[in-house]
Design a protein around this motif. Structure first.
Motif, PDB file in Angstrom:
ATOM      1  N   PHE A   1       0.827  -1.206   0.000  1.00 54.78           N
ATOM      2  CA  PHE A   1       0.000   0.000   0.000  1.00 54.78           C
ATOM      3  C   PHE A   1       0.861   1.256   0.000  1.00 54.78           C
ATOM      4  O   PHE A   1       0.613   2.192  -0.761  1.00 54.78           O
ATOM      5  CB  PHE A   1      -0.924  -0.010   1.224  1.00 54.78           C
ATOM      6  N   ALA A   2       1.899   1.295   0.847  1.00 59.08           N
ATOM      7  CA  ALA A   2       2.763   2.470   0.923  1.00 59.08           C
ATOM      8  C   ALA A   2       3.524   2.683  -0.385  1.00 59.08           C
ATOM      9  O   ALA A   2       3.692   3.815  -0.840  1.00 59.08           O
ATOM     10  CB  ALA A   2       3.731   2.324   2.089  1.00 59.08           C
ATOM     11  N   ARG A   3       3.974   1.594  -0.993  1.00 66.09           N
ATOM     12  CA  ARG A   3       4.724   1.729  -2.251  1.00 66.09           C
ATOM     13  C   ARG A   3       3.842   2.240  -3.380  1.00 66.09           C
ATOM     14  O   ARG A   3       4.247   3.097  -4.165  1.00 66.09           O
ATOM     15  CB  ARG A   3       5.348   0.379  -2.619  1.00 66.09           C
ATOM     16  N   SER A   4       2.608   1.718  -3.476  1.00 64.13           N
ATOM     17  CA  SER A   4       1.703   2.193  -4.528  1.00 64.13           C
ATOM     18  C   SER A   4       1.300   3.648  -4.291  1.00 64.13           C
ATOM     19  O   SER A   4       1.185   4.432  -5.242  1.00 64.13           O
ATOM     20  CB  SER A   4       0.463   1.297  -4.580  1.00 64.13           C
ATOM     21  N   PHE A   5       1.113   4.023  -3.038  1.00 62.59           N
ATOM     22  CA  PHE A   5       0.794   5.416  -2.704  1.00 62.59           C
ATOM     23  C   PHE A   5       1.949   6.338  -3.080  1.00 62.59           C
ATOM     24  O   PHE A   5       1.753   7.423  -3.645  1.00 62.59           O
ATOM     25  CB  PHE A   5       0.474   5.513  -1.213  1.00 62.59           C
ATOM     26  N   SER A   6       3.181   5.924  -2.819  1.00 63.40           N
ATOM     27  CA  SER A   6       4.357   6.736  -3.150  1.00 63.40           C
ATOM     28  C   SER A   6       4.512   6.882  -4.664  1.00 63.40           C
ATOM     29  O   SER A   6       4.828   7.973  -5.159  1.00 63.40           O
ATOM     30  CB  SER A   6       5.610   6.110  -2.539  1.00 63.40           C
ATOM     31  N   GLN A   7       4.282   5.806  -5.396  1.00 60.20           N
ATOM     32  CA  GLN A   7       4.387   5.875  -6.862  1.00 60.20           C
ATOM     33  C   GLN A   7       3.324   6.807  -7.441  1.00 60.20           C
ATOM     34  O   GLN A   7       3.582   7.541  -8.400  1.00 60.20           O
ATOM     35  CB  GLN A   7       4.253   4.474  -7.448  1.00 60.20           C
TER      36      GLN A   7
ATOM     37  N   GLN B   1       4.317  10.408  -7.110  1.00 58.75           N
ATOM     38  CA  GLN B   1       5.378  10.791  -8.043  1.00 58.75           C
ATOM     39  C   GLN B   1       4.890  10.914  -9.479  1.00 58.75           C
ATOM     40  O   GLN B   1       5.589  11.457 -10.329  1.00 58.75           O
ATOM     41  CB  GLN B   1       6.515   9.770  -7.978  1.00 58.75           C
ATOM     42  N   SER B   2       3.689  10.412  -9.761  1.00 62.14           N
ATOM     43  CA  SER B   2       3.147  10.487 -11.115  1.00 62.14           C
ATOM     44  C   SER B   2       2.685  11.914 -11.412  1.00 62.14           C
ATOM     45  O   SER B   2       2.554  12.761 -10.524  1.00 62.14           O
ATOM     46  CB  SER B   2       1.972   9.517 -11.267  1.00 62.14           C
ATOM     47  N   SER B   3       2.413  12.172 -12.682  1.00 62.79           N
ATOM     48  CA  SER B   3       2.003  13.518 -13.094  1.00 62.79           C
ATOM     49  C   SER B   3       0.660  13.907 -12.498  1.00 62.79           C
ATOM     50  O   SER B   3       0.458  15.039 -12.068  1.00 62.79           O
ATOM     51  CB  SER B   3       1.934  13.591 -14.623  1.00 62.79           C
ATOM     52  N   CYS B   4      -0.286  12.970 -12.464  1.00 65.03           N
ATOM     53  CA  CYS B   4      -1.609  13.266 -11.913  1.00 65.03           C
ATOM     54  C   CYS B   4      -1.610  13.278 -10.384  1.00 65.03           C
ATOM     55  O   CYS B   4      -2.515  13.843  -9.770  1.00 65.03           O
ATOM     56  CB  CYS B   4      -2.633  12.245 -12.415  1.00 65.03           C
ATOM     57  N   GLY B   5      -0.622  12.656  -9.771  1.00 60.42           N
ATOM     58  CA  GLY B   5      -0.571  12.605  -8.320  1.00 60.42           C
ATOM     59  C   GLY B   5       0.171  13.753  -7.678  1.00 60.42           C
ATOM     60  O   GLY B   5       0.249  13.822  -6.449  1.00 60.42           O
TER      61      GLY B   5
ATOM     62  N   GLY C   1       3.430  14.911  -9.046  1.00 60.42           N
ATOM     63  CA  GLY C   1       4.781  15.015  -9.590  1.00 60.42           C
ATOM     64  C   GLY C   1       5.837  15.284  -8.551  1.00 60.42           C
ATOM     65  O   GLY C   1       6.806  16.002  -8.810  1.00 60.42           O
ATOM     66  N   LYS C   2       5.685  14.706  -7.363  1.00 62.86           N
ATOM     67  CA  LYS C   2       6.651  14.929  -6.295  1.00 62.86           C
ATOM     68  C   LYS C   2       7.901  14.108  -6.505  1.00 62.86           C
ATOM     69  O   LYS C   2       7.888  13.086  -7.220  1.00 62.86           O
ATOM     70  CB  LYS C   2       6.031  14.592  -4.934  1.00 62.86           C
ATOM     71  N   SER C   3       8.980  14.543  -5.893  1.00 65.53           N
ATOM     72  CA  SER C   3      10.223  13.785  -5.940  1.00 65.53           C
ATOM     73  C   SER C   3      10.100  12.572  -5.021  1.00 65.53           C
ATOM     74  O   SER C   3       9.213  12.519  -4.159  1.00 65.53           O
ATOM     75  CB  SER C   3      11.391  14.663  -5.491  1.00 65.53           C
ATOM     76  N   PRO C   4      10.969  11.571  -5.183  1.00 67.74           N
ATOM     77  CA  PRO C   4      10.888  10.397  -4.292  1.00 67.74           C
ATOM     78  C   PRO C   4      10.989  10.754  -2.816  1.00 67.74           C
ATOM     79  O   PRO C   4      10.285  10.169  -1.988  1.00 67.74           O
ATOM     80  CB  PRO C   4      12.067   9.539  -4.755  1.00 67.74           C
ATOM     81  N   LYS C   5      11.845  11.717  -2.476  1.00 69.51           N
ATOM     82  CA  LYS C   5      11.986  12.104  -1.067  1.00 69.51           C
ATOM     83  C   LYS C   5      10.717  12.757  -0.547  1.00 69.51           C
ATOM     84  O   LYS C   5      10.242  12.457   0.562  1.00 69.51           O
ATOM     85  CB  LYS C   5      13.178  13.048  -0.915  1.00 69.51           C
ATOM     86  N   GLN C   6      10.130  13.669  -1.347  1.00 67.97           N
ATOM     87  CA  GLN C   6       8.909  14.338  -0.920  1.00 67.97           C
ATOM     88  C   GLN C   6       7.744  13.367  -0.797  1.00 67.97           C
ATOM     89  O   GLN C   6       6.938  13.455   0.135  1.00 67.97           O
ATOM     90  CB  GLN C   6       8.558  15.452  -1.913  1.00 67.97           C
ATOM     91  N   SER C   7       7.648  12.431  -1.735  1.00 68.70           N
ATOM     92  CA  SER C   7       6.560  11.453  -1.675  1.00 68.70           C
ATOM     93  C   SER C   7       6.700  10.545  -0.456  1.00 68.70           C
ATOM     94  O   SER C   7       5.707  10.210   0.197  1.00 68.70           O
ATOM     95  CB  SER C   7       6.526  10.622  -2.958  1.00 68.70           C
ATOM     96  N   ASP C   8       7.934  10.148  -0.132  1.00 64.21           N
ATOM     97  CA  ASP C   8       8.136   9.297   1.051  1.00 64.21           C
ATOM     98  C   ASP C   8       7.729  10.028   2.330  1.00 64.21           C
ATOM     99  O   ASP C   8       7.145   9.423   3.238  1.00 64.21           O
ATOM    100  CB  ASP C   8       9.597   8.862   1.137  1.00 64.21           C
TER     101      ASP C   8
ATOM    102  N   ASP D   1      -7.166  11.786  -1.928  1.00 64.07           N
ATOM    103  CA  ASP D   1      -7.142  11.787  -3.397  1.00 64.07           C
ATOM    104  C   ASP D   1      -6.681  10.434  -3.943  1.00 64.07           C
ATOM    105  O   ASP D   1      -7.168   9.977  -4.986  1.00 64.07           O
ATOM    106  CB  ASP D   1      -6.225  12.904  -3.895  1.00 64.07           C
ATOM    107  N   PHE D   2      -5.730   9.813  -3.263  1.00 59.39           N
ATOM    108  CA  PHE D   2      -5.242   8.512  -3.711  1.00 59.39           C
ATOM    109  C   PHE D   2      -6.342   7.453  -3.618  1.00 59.39           C
ATOM    110  O   PHE D   2      -6.487   6.613  -4.520  1.00 59.39           O
ATOM    111  CB  PHE D   2      -4.038   8.090  -2.875  1.00 59.39           C
ATOM    112  N   ARG D   3      -7.122   7.496  -2.564  1.00 59.74           N
ATOM    113  CA  ARG D   3      -8.210   6.530  -2.436  1.00 59.74           C
ATOM    114  C   ARG D   3      -9.304   6.805  -3.464  1.00 59.74           C
ATOM    115  O   ARG D   3      -9.952   5.883  -3.964  1.00 59.74           O
ATOM    116  CB  ARG D   3      -8.785   6.575  -1.027  1.00 59.74           C
ATOM    117  N   LYS D   4      -9.536   8.082  -3.809  1.00 56.72           N
ATOM    118  CA  LYS D   4     -10.488   8.382  -4.882  1.00 56.72           C
ATOM    119  C   LYS D   4     -10.001   7.828  -6.215  1.00 56.72           C
ATOM    120  O   LYS D   4     -10.804   7.396  -7.057  1.00 56.72           O
ATOM    121  CB  LYS D   4     -10.668   9.901  -4.995  1.00 56.72           C
TER     122      LYS D   4
END
Length: 551
Positions: free
Chosen positions: A104-110, A113-117, A119-126, A197-200
């Motif tokens: 769940f955490a990995r899919s949320f982080s990805q 980092q996507s354009s629609c999510g 576009g955060k950097s890996p550090k910011q998403s973590d 937003d991720f759950r939506k």
């Protein structure tokens, strides 16, 4: 026989204690010894600052919160086993969270980092994922569910997100239980919004979306409330008088005295490195790095620490071919500005070049960055090393952000508006301290001008009342005369309303006034040597100065 239990006082809880722990300002004597700052201490001195600080902490712990040792009762003594063992168990301010090593955490982080999510950097998403899962952990503790079951079941996460009561309780706990400020609370609320937003994105049922809509309303209300509280705290926490009482504010001239205070020691270290590098102590080499970093902040550009943190050898070499100009894109505000330019003059190029040639190789660098630590890696804590050198020189707690705030605040008093704008854009900095200072200054000006205008209004009303009484008491012939002849007040009003051109002499008065008083239009207007027309007001002088291109 039982061992005697040691007792310890928590001095910050004693009445009259400082709100902030005192920092020791140690100065070596001619013999190179650091002496205890407590008056009356008979210790002969310490060869290192570490030993002196340890002595003060153990023997004179009260000195961090008082000028003189207070008389305390036995109720304040801590006789717990932790105090007897010499350990200080402080309440943890870390918010407990879930493990991020799951699907769940990995899919949320990805998704973040996507354009629609976003576009955060890996550090910011973590970071955002960690904060959101801390909210999930809090909900698990409140409902009694197991952490593993919640992370593997999206329905339980949707239940937590759809409960405004849990959201409200979590945000309140951030402040009351874990001591986070408004900005930290806003960051957690933003991460929870990202989780919504991720759950939506995963298309939950319509009933769940209906619950999410209610939670979004409370998320918006939380952001608005926290933002309002944060702005209201600026008037006290970021007021210049408050910062001065904490010794966290200095004048620009005081900060500029830091480099002359340390330059003699740096030159001696540089001479040793040039003569015999093997005899140089590690502490001296570290000091040289601190000095060069502080020099760039104070003499080159008071920018963000990340600018000098990512300065590489290749960038510095390009400056030699580009008339001292360095352009880089790796810094915090890259999304807004795209790049950052730093200009090195001849003196700065010489100092930095000697550091790179003679001092930097002693660290055995493993990277291309100019500033490296003892392990040869990139120097990360530029704020700390800058603060250390400034405190040693002037005894005040000034960091790079505070230095930029000092520049921005003093520029409003010395520079013209367009020049002040150039300073702010060069630093790429928006100062809340300066904003509070401007608002306070503006409020005082409005209060004074409002009082004068109110007095003028009262005087005018009295004059009009007197004139009306005199008209009523006059004869009919005089009444006819008054109807045909305009009164003095109506004539002045007509004269003030009409557009009277500025004379050549008045333009010269404005030029002389700007040179002498700056942009203080009221002072220019009231100067006894300047004979302006009676219809002039401060605002008309400002507009005329803009036409004359003086502003």
């Amino acid at each position: 026989m039982f061992a005697r239990r040691k007792s310890k006082v928590d001095w910050k809880l004693v009445d009259g204690a400082f709100t902030k722990q005192r920092r020791l300002h140690l100065v070596k004597d001619r013999d190179g010894l650091d002496h205890c700052p407590v008056t009356g201490c008979e210790h002969p001195g310490f060869p290192s600052q570490r030993g002196c600080r340890k002595h003060v902490k153990i023997k004179h712990g009260w000195y961090y919160y008082f000028d003189e040792k207070p008389n305390v009762s036995m109720d304040l003594f801590d006789t717990s086993p932790s105090a007897a063992n010499g350990t200080n168990e402080k309440a943890s301010r870390t918010v407990p969270g879930c493990s991020t090593d799951n699907e769940f955490a990995r899919s949320f982080s990805q998704w973040l980092q996507s354009s629609c999510g976003g576009g955060k950097s890996p550090k910011q998403s973590d970071i955002s994922v960690t904060r959101a899962l801390k909210f999930v952990k809090f909900c698990c503790d409140e409902s009694g569910d197991a952490e593993e079951d919640v992370l593997t079941s999206p329905n339980l996460i949707d239940y937590a997100l759809g409960s405004p009561k849990l959201l409200t309780k979590f945000v309140d706990s951030l402040k009351e239980k874990w001591g986070l400020g408004q900005s930290g609370q806003i960051s957690y609320v933003t991460s929870i919004s990202d989780l919504l937003d991720f759950r939506k994105f995963n298309r939950p049922p319509a009933s769940v979306l209906q619950n999410f809509a209610v939670t979004e309303v409370y998320v918006k209300r939380a952001r608005k409330c926290l933002g309002k509280s944060m702005r209201s705290n600026w008037t006290t926490e970021l007021d210049i008088e408050t910062l001065e009482s904490r010794r966290s504010w200095a004048t620009l001239s005081e900060v500029q005295s830091v480099i002359p205070f340390h330059v003699e020691r740096y030159e001696s270290v540089l001479e040793k490195c040039m003569a015999c590098s093997s005899s140089v102590k590690t502490g001296d080499v570290t000091f040289a790095t601190r000095f060069v970093a502080a020099y760039m902040f104070l003499k080159v550009k008071g920018c963000r620490p990340m600018t000098y943190q990512h300065l590489t050898l290749r960038m510095f070499e390009s400056a030699k071919r580009n008339e001292g100009m360095v352009d880089q894109t790796i810094f915090k505000t890259a999304k807004k500005y795209g790049f950052d330019s730093v200009y090195f003059d001849e003196c700065s190029m010489e100092i930095l070049g000697k550091y790179i040639t003679y001092i930097r190789p002693l660290f055995t660098p493993t990277c291309e960055y100019v500033l490296v630590n003892r392990n040869g890696k990139q120097f990360q804590k530029l704020t700390d090393l800058f603060s250390v050198l400034v405190f040693e020189a002037i005894g005040k707690y000034i960091h790079p952000t505070r230095y930029r705030q000092i520049i921005e605040t003093e520029s409003s008093q010395v520079l013209l508006p367009n020049e002040q704008k150039w300073i702010s854009e060069d630093q790429k900095h928006s100062s809340n301290v300066a904003r509070v200072h401007y608002q306070k200054k503006r409020s005082r000006e409005v209060a004074i001008r409002g009082r004068l205008c109110m007095q003028k209004l009262v005087d005018k009303s009295k004059n009009l009342e007197t004139e009306s009484e005199s008209v009523e008491q006059s004869s009919p012939g005089q009444e006819d005369l008054c109807k045909d002849t305009p009164t003095t007040s109506s004539y002045e009003l007509t004269k003030r309303r009409s557009g009277i051109r500025f004379t050549h002499e008045e333009d010269n008065y404005i030029r002389l006034g700007v040179e002498q008083f700056g942009l203080r239009w009221s002072m220019i207007l009231r100067h006894p040597e300047f004979n302006f027309n009676g219809c002039r007001v401060p605002n008309t002088l400002r507009k005329r100065a803009e036409v004359l291109k003086l502003v």
